[in-house]
Scaffold this motif. Structure first.
Motif, PDB file in Angstrom:
ATOM      1  N   LEU A 160       0.839  -1.199   0.000  1.00  0.00           N
ATOM      2  CA  LEU A 160       0.000   0.000   0.000  1.00  0.00           C
ATOM      3  C   LEU A 160       0.873   1.248   0.000  1.00  0.00           C
ATOM      4  CD1 LEU A 160      -2.904  -0.884   2.453  1.00  0.00           C
ATOM      5  CD2 LEU A 160      -2.890  -0.896  -0.037  1.00  0.00           C
ATOM      6  N   MET A 163       2.098   1.725  -3.436  1.00  0.00           N
ATOM      7  CA  MET A 163       1.005   2.265  -4.253  1.00  0.00           C
ATOM      8  C   MET A 163       0.881   3.771  -4.030  1.00  0.00           C
ATOM      9  SD  MET A 163      -2.292   3.441  -4.237  1.00  0.00           S
ATOM     10  CE  MET A 163      -2.819   3.047  -2.579  1.00  0.00           C
ATOM     11  N   VAL A 166       3.733   5.590  -5.751  1.00  0.00           N
ATOM     12  CA  VAL A 166       3.604   5.577  -7.209  1.00  0.00           C
ATOM     13  C   VAL A 166       2.495   6.532  -7.654  1.00  0.00           C
ATOM     14  CG1 VAL A 166       3.032   4.126  -9.186  1.00  0.00           C
ATOM     15  CG2 VAL A 166       4.418   3.223  -7.350  1.00  0.00           C
ATOM     16  N   TYR A 167       1.452   6.628  -6.838  1.00  0.00           N
ATOM     17  CA  TYR A 167       0.343   7.499  -7.213  1.00  0.00           C
ATOM     18  C   TYR A 167       0.592   8.944  -6.800  1.00  0.00           C
ATOM     19  CZ  TYR A 167      -2.617   3.997  -9.249  1.00  0.00           C
ATOM     20  OH  TYR A 167      -3.128   3.054 -10.105  1.00  0.00           O
ATOM     21  N   GLY A 168       1.838   9.223  -6.388  1.00  0.00           N
ATOM     22  CA  GLY A 168       2.234  10.615  -6.195  1.00  0.00           C
ATOM     23  C   GLY A 168       1.709  11.281  -4.940  1.00  0.00           C
ATOM     24  N   LEU A 169       1.376  10.506  -3.907  1.00  0.00           N
ATOM     25  CA  LEU A 169       0.944  11.143  -2.661  1.00  0.00           C
ATOM     26  C   LEU A 169       2.154  11.826  -2.002  1.00  0.00           C
ATOM     27  CD1 LEU A 169      -1.426   8.497  -1.010  1.00  0.00           C
ATOM     28  CD2 LEU A 169      -1.998  10.399  -2.507  1.00  0.00           C
ATOM     29  N   ARG A 177      -3.151   9.185   5.080  1.00  0.00           N
ATOM     30  CA  ARG A 177      -4.105   8.322   4.382  1.00  0.00           C
ATOM     31  C   ARG A 177      -3.705   6.859   4.373  1.00  0.00           C
ATOM     32  NH1 ARG A 177      -5.379  11.982  -0.888  1.00  0.00           N
ATOM     33  NH2 ARG A 177      -7.017  10.506  -1.359  1.00  0.00           N
ATOM     34  N   PRO A 181      -3.720   5.169   9.306  1.00  0.00           N
ATOM     35  CA  PRO A 181      -4.866   4.249   9.396  1.00  0.00           C
ATOM     36  C   PRO A 181      -4.431   2.790   9.461  1.00  0.00           C
ATOM     37  CG  PRO A 181      -5.148   5.787   7.560  1.00  0.00           C
ATOM     38  CD  PRO A 181      -3.770   5.994   8.087  1.00  0.00           C
ATOM     39  N   TRP A 258     -14.039  -0.008   8.938  1.00  0.00           N
ATOM     40  CA  TRP A 258     -13.677  -0.633   7.664  1.00  0.00           C
ATOM     41  C   TRP A 258     -13.239  -2.067   7.853  1.00  0.00           C
ATOM     42  CZ3 TRP A 258      -8.667  -2.285   7.926  1.00  0.00           C
ATOM     43  CH2 TRP A 258      -7.859  -1.653   8.881  1.00  0.00           C
TER      44      TRP A 258
ATOM     45  N   ARG B 115       0.503   5.637 -14.859  1.00  0.00           N
ATOM     46  CA  ARG B 115      -0.157   4.926 -13.769  1.00  0.00           C
ATOM     47  C   ARG B 115       0.089   3.439 -13.895  1.00  0.00           C
ATOM     48  NH1 ARG B 115      -0.220   8.603 -10.725  1.00  0.00           N
ATOM     49  NH2 ARG B 115      -1.988   9.964 -10.299  1.00  0.00           N
ATOM     50  N   LEU B 123      -6.110  -1.725  -2.615  1.00  0.00           N
ATOM     51  CA  LEU B 123      -7.017  -0.668  -2.171  1.00  0.00           C
ATOM     52  C   LEU B 123      -6.753  -0.400  -0.697  1.00  0.00           C
ATOM     53  CD1 LEU B 123     -10.328  -1.943  -3.817  1.00  0.00           C
ATOM     54  CD2 LEU B 123      -8.634  -0.384  -4.757  1.00  0.00           C
ATOM     55  N   LEU B 124      -6.983   0.839  -0.278  1.00  0.00           N
ATOM     56  CA  LEU B 124      -6.864   1.166   1.135  1.00  0.00           C
ATOM     57  C   LEU B 124      -8.105   0.627   1.831  1.00  0.00           C
ATOM     58  CD1 LEU B 124      -5.726   4.877   0.794  1.00  0.00           C
ATOM     59  CD2 LEU B 124      -4.290   2.870   1.137  1.00  0.00           C
ATOM     60  N   TRP B 126      -9.321   1.105   4.631  1.00  0.00           N
ATOM     61  CA  TRP B 126     -10.015   2.043   5.521  1.00  0.00           C
ATOM     62  C   TRP B 126     -10.626   3.214   4.768  1.00  0.00           C
ATOM     63  CZ3 TRP B 126      -5.026   0.291   6.255  1.00  0.00           C
ATOM     64  CH2 TRP B 126      -4.033   0.999   5.593  1.00  0.00           C
ATOM     65  N   ASP B 131     -13.307   7.077  -2.262  1.00  0.00           N
ATOM     66  CA  ASP B 131     -12.086   7.728  -1.777  1.00  0.00           C
ATOM     67  C   ASP B 131     -10.852   6.994  -2.273  1.00  0.00           C
ATOM     68  OD1 ASP B 131     -13.536   9.670  -0.357  1.00  0.00           O
ATOM     69  OD2 ASP B 131     -13.879   8.238   1.265  1.00  0.00           O
ATOM     70  N   ALA B 134     -10.262   8.275  -5.621  1.00  0.00           N
ATOM     71  CA  ALA B 134      -9.748   9.641  -5.564  1.00  0.00           C
ATOM     72  C   ALA B 134      -8.254   9.684  -5.241  1.00  0.00           C
ATOM     73  CB  ALA B 134     -10.534  10.453  -4.534  1.00  0.00           C
ATOM     74  N   VAL B 135      -7.717   8.608  -4.658  1.00  0.00           N
ATOM     75  CA  VAL B 135      -6.271   8.547  -4.405  1.00  0.00           C
ATOM     76  C   VAL B 135      -5.511   8.769  -5.718  1.00  0.00           C
ATOM     77  CG1 VAL B 135      -4.389   6.956  -3.826  1.00  0.00           C
ATOM     78  CG2 VAL B 135      -6.381   7.117  -2.346  1.00  0.00           C
ATOM     79  N   GLY B 138      -4.365  12.312  -6.402  1.00  0.00           N
ATOM     80  CA  GLY B 138      -3.430  13.014  -5.532  1.00  0.00           C
ATOM     81  C   GLY B 138      -4.099  14.213  -4.889  1.00  0.00           C
ATOM     82  N   GLU B 139      -3.441  15.369  -4.949  1.00  0.00           N
ATOM     83  CA  GLU B 139      -4.005  16.558  -4.293  1.00  0.00           C
ATOM     84  C   GLU B 139      -4.460  17.613  -5.291  1.00  0.00           C
ATOM     85  OE1 GLU B 139      -0.591  16.335  -1.721  1.00  0.00           O
ATOM     86  OE2 GLU B 139      -1.693  14.463  -1.637  1.00  0.00           O
ATOM     87  N   ALA B 179      -9.560  -0.644  -8.654  1.00  0.00           N
ATOM     88  CA  ALA B 179      -8.153  -0.316  -8.897  1.00  0.00           C
ATOM     89  C   ALA B 179      -7.980   0.259 -10.304  1.00  0.00           C
ATOM     90  CB  ALA B 179      -7.281  -1.556  -8.716  1.00  0.00           C
ATOM     91  N   ARG B 182      -9.160   3.779 -10.258  1.00  0.00           N
ATOM     92  CA  ARG B 182      -8.161   4.622  -9.597  1.00  0.00           C
ATOM     93  C   ARG B 182      -7.009   4.944 -10.549  1.00  0.00           C
ATOM     94  NH1 ARG B 182      -5.401   1.787  -4.675  1.00  0.00           N
ATOM     95  NH2 ARG B 182      -4.531   0.582  -6.368  1.00  0.00           N
ATOM     96  N   ALA B 183      -6.627   3.951 -11.372  1.00  0.00           N
ATOM     97  CA  ALA B 183      -5.540   4.178 -12.320  1.00  0.00           C
ATOM     98  C   ALA B 183      -5.968   5.144 -13.421  1.00  0.00           C
ATOM     99  CB  ALA B 183      -5.091   2.853 -12.921  1.00  0.00           C
TER     100      ALA B 183
END
Lengths: 265, 285
Positions: A160, A163, A166-169, A177, A181, A258, B115, B123-124, B126, B131, B134-135, B138-139, B179, B182-183
């Motif tokens: 995670l 991930m 890679v997704y640029g967080l 995030r 958690p 969750w 991607r 997947l997260l 939580w 959401d 939406a990951v 990013g921001e 997934a 998300r990509a």
């Protein structure tokens, strides 16, 4: 269609809820019966009704509430200080290798010293003032919070985290995030342990060196041979322990909704 | 009908690979129209020059050259341990090459993101489904904008009604579709797929293949699919690369028009040829 089955189901639900209380209730009833029949000397073990009467008496004079209040304040203050430091250091060591290198060995060494063994030293340092209790509770609470926070962060699924990268967080986003958690279930385990240790430490500290609080109340009662008050104090500890447990469970169910393992049954 | 553009890896000088333009694709059958926003995005072209990668002195990729024109759907097949996943990770920048370089080019002023879809949904647990999608953004933009785009991406994979669910309540195929959403939500120029369907049952896999192909045709990104399933590669890709011992052993174009029919004899013949190649060149040790 559901109505004929509704009543049994309702009854079933109520029974499920009552089952955990059957054992404590049975013990209290048996105890009262034994006392009433004169099988147990009330000099050593007061009847439940006597304990309730003592509680009523102390509650009316306000002595009980004052002691309960001061003990609660001490417990929460110590918990906030020790838990706060433990959480912060756990995060730091989980996220930064440098911080971990620097501090973890020391923490592990100190951890193996039973914190209650420090009581003589603490009395020498702080006397029987509030600092002594705060210090002991904070020290006791620190370790479970620290160890479980650290473990939680370390055990976050690396897939995670990859991930997220890679997704640029951003680092902050990744922490809020993904990492936090993911560490939360383990942090809650630490919280539960810490709450237990919090009461234990406080009561021991108050029993040995205090001039107010629940532990002090029990010790005073012993001096005057008020067995019912001593037992009352013990019953209150049990109640407080249960209360802390209910609160943590509620927090877990709210924050970890969750996770199928924590979902309300 | 079968493309027989067999080229040895040494001969495949970068840039000389025939460009398979999106516009050349036959427009027969239910071809989805490209949306205007997708057309504006375009794909990323990938150029790999003399790429090498070794782990602890063990060479995984050796002097590999490759050019993928923007918008092409390329499948990479090979035995496990042949270096195909490493190649994909190098192209995405998840690993640093030991030598050589990878260049991603775009005609757009602001190059679209790249991607990856992993073998696991990742997947997260939580975060609610929406959401999680939406990951992928990013921001960028406001929370409300991100949510709206995530919802529309969920619509594309047919999971609008699951937006408020926890991932734990979804089936394996549904999770992989989340997934995928998300990509795709950030409108990538390059989508890397690292055996994303390997863990799904056969029917779900076929559905997912059709879904990915449909979205690719609508959006025009460059797709790079790593798979061990030759039938999947043949069904989905414009071009198939067979990787062996860290280099490209076979580079085949698939010129069967889309939409492709399962069991098409041309596809079956091509699949047989690639399998033969894979089996021949691997004497049991």
């Amino acid at each position: 269609m559901a109505s004929p089955r509704l009543l049994p189901r309702l009854l079933d639900g109520t029974t499920q809820r009552l089952v955990p209380w059957l054992l404590p209730l049975g013990i209290v009833l048996g105890w009262q019966a034994a006392s009433s029949a004169g099988l147990v000397s009330t000099r050593f073990m007061p009847a439940p009704l006597d304990v309730i009467a003592a509680g009523w008496q102390l509650g009316r004079t306000g002595e009980l509430w004052a002691n309960l209040w001061i003990s609660t304040l001490r417990a929460l203050a110590g918990f906030a200080v020790g838990g706060g430091i433990g959480f912060a250091l756990g995060l730091a060591n989980g996220l930064s290798r440098a911080s971990d290198r620097l501090t973890d060995t020391t923490v592990q060494m100190v951890r193996n010293v039973p914190h209650l063994s420090l009581i003589p030293l603490v009395i020498l340092w702080f006397g029987i003032g509030e600092e002594a209790k705060l210090f002991l509770v904070a020290l006791g609470v620190f370790f479970p919070v620290y160890a479980n926070t650290l473990h939680g962060i370390r055990s976050v699924d690396p897939q995670l985290v990859e991930m997220g990268r890679v997704y640029g967080l951003s680092s902050w986003s990744l922490f809020i995030r993904v990492v936090l958690p993911g560490a939360l279930p383990s942090i809650f385990v630490g919280l539960r342990y810490a709450l237990g240790i919090m009461w234990l430490t406080l009561i021991v500290a108050e029993t040995i060196s205090a001039s107010s609080g629940l532990g002090y109340m029990a010790m005073q009662a012993r001096e005057f041979m008020l067995v019912d008050v001593v037992v009352l104090a013990i019953v209150i500890y049990a109640g407080l322990g249960k209360l802390a447990d209910v609160l943590t469970r509620w927090l877990e169910r709210t924050c970890l909704a969750w996770n199928p393992a924590y979902r309300t049954v | 009908m079968i493309a027989t553009a067999l080229r040895a890896h040494e001969a495949a000088a970068p840039g000389t690979a025939p460009v398979h333009k999106l516009a050349d694709r036959p427009a027969k059958g239910p071809v989805r129209a490209r949306t205007p926003e997708a057309a504006a995005t375009g794909g990323l072209a990938v150029t790999v020059r003399d790429l090498s990668k070794s782990f602890d002195g063990h060479a995984v990729i050796t002097g590999l050259d490759l050019h993928i024109p923007a918008g092409q759907f390329v499948a990479v097949v090979g035995r496990s341990g042949c270096g195909k996943s490493t190649l994909l990770r190098l192209i995405l920048g998840l690993e640093q090459p030991s030598a050589g370089r990878v260049v991603l080019e775009s005609e757009a002023v602001r190059p679209p993101p790249k991607r990856i879809m992993f073998q696991e949904p990742r997947l997260l647990p939580w975060a609610k489904v929406v959401d999680n999608v939406a990951v992928g953004l990013g921001e960028t933009g406001t929370r409300a904008e991100r949510r709206a785009r995530a919802l529309s991406a969920l619509g594309e994979v047919g999971l609008s009604d699951k937006a408020a669910n926890w991932p734990a309540t979804l089936s394996g195929g549904q999770r992989q579709r989340v997934a995928l959403a998300r990509a795709l939500v950030s409108r990538p120029g390059l989508l890397a797929l690292d055996e994303p369907l390997g863990a799904l049952d056969a029917l779900t896999r076929i559905d997912m293949q059709a879904m990915i192909e449909g979205i690719w045709r609508a959006q025009g990104f460059t797709a790079l699919l790593v798979t061990h399933d030759v039938a999947e590669a043949v069904a989905m890709a414009d071009r198939i690369l067979v990787v062996e011992n860290g280099h490209i052993a076979l580079d085949v174009k698939v010129e069967v028009p889309r939409p492709r029919r399962r069991g098409d004899p041309d596809l079956a013949a091509l699949e047989g040829r690639i399998l033969d190649h894979l089996l021949q060149n691997h004497a049991p040790a």
